[in-house]
Design a protein around this motif. Sequence first.
Motif, PDB file in Angstrom:
ATOM      1  N   ARG A  70     -19.079  20.380  13.013  1.00 58.27           N
ATOM      2  CA  ARG A  70     -18.004  19.054  12.790  1.00 58.27           C
ATOM      3  C   ARG A  70     -16.650  19.756  12.977  1.00 58.27           C
ATOM      4  N   ASP A 108     -21.302  16.543   4.066  1.00 59.28           N
ATOM      5  CA  ASP A 108     -20.889  15.260   4.376  1.00 59.28           C
ATOM      6  C   ASP A 108     -19.557  14.969   3.554  1.00 59.28           C
ATOM      7  N   ASP A 163     -15.338  14.703   5.717  1.00 60.98           N
ATOM      8  CA  ASP A 163     -14.683  13.447   6.095  1.00 60.98           C
ATOM      9  C   ASP A 163     -13.246  13.988   5.361  1.00 60.98           C
TER      10      ASP A 163
END
Length: 358
Positions: free
Chosen positions: A106, A248, A252
Amino acid sequence: MTKKIAVLPGDGIGTEIVAEAVKVLEALRRDFGLSIEMEQALVGGAAYDAAGHPLPEQTLALAKAADAVLLGAVGGYKWESLDIALRPEKGLLGLRSELGLFSNLRPAILYPQLANASTLKPEVVSGLDIMIVRELTGDIYFGRPRGIRILENGEREGFNTMVYRESEIERIGRSAFDIAMRRGRRVCSVDKANVLECTELWREVMTRVAKDYPEVTLNHMYVDNAAMQLVRAPKQFDVMVTGNMFGDILSDCAAMLTGSIGMLPSASLDASGKGMYEPIHGSAPDIAGKGIANPLATILSVAMMLRYSLNQAELAGRVESAVNKVLDQGLRTADIYTPGMHKAGTAEMGDAVVAALR
Ligand code: IPM
Ligand code: MG
């Protein structure tokens, strides 16, 4: 050889943003010699509605047979009261585990054109380029036992299990160090080793893996501190490696540094480089169907697909430059809009990227 791509739009804005990413893939096939075949299938709530399960056999078979999977997003209010085993999210989690996609990349990159869209001061985020490597098939997401049980006194108790094997820690560690070798050669491993045995082991194994990468500097950080450092001084990070749940949350957080979660792609890879590619944002049911969602994260996920699974680094660069070009032209979807820019809808943005590929 023609590569097979499974296209799984999913729910909410998933269908709108994937349609734009498919336009880009089609343009690459038509004008730039990319040899691909695409086939669509249902996943998530849409699949539940049509077939009674968020990950129907057919969809799983298509994904397994494909060279790469392009996914939109899953979930929505409509399915929130379903049994947890049938919720749209299970479709996504099932794909990750069935395909063995343990390594989730990510990237959080700040586009200079969007420095003002971040809620943080431009000097804190300008030049930001972090790669979060999140372990994706283990941890408390998949650990057993899990459930809700009834105690002797009749009270209910919910429980989950945080669990990692050495081999799982080691392989995600190697993913992160391999990536760091191609970047700034720094890895920050995030854990909660002061409290959780599971991550005490995590820290020990990461330290061991680091010995095979003498050129990479490893440091360790507790997850609470890492969250704070991400908003305090995010540019200190190059590669961050962490477990499924911490990853997770932190991804964000890192996404928001860049102005909008609507800009960030992801790749989820197995041991052989086969991958699933998806924007890191969700299905955003509140704006679904309005044609205002930002398709750039999905289009940038196509770039990652070209690079990591289709061996087309040159075309990946072309897609990324096209995205840069449309930002230079001043096009902005609502999530990244600042006054003075041209407000564009989902399809207008997708068309502009296609036009900018040349
Ligand atoms: C993500 C999402 C998923 C996750 C949800 C939709 C199951 O938040 O990809 O980060 O928790 O992994
Ligand atoms: Mg998430």
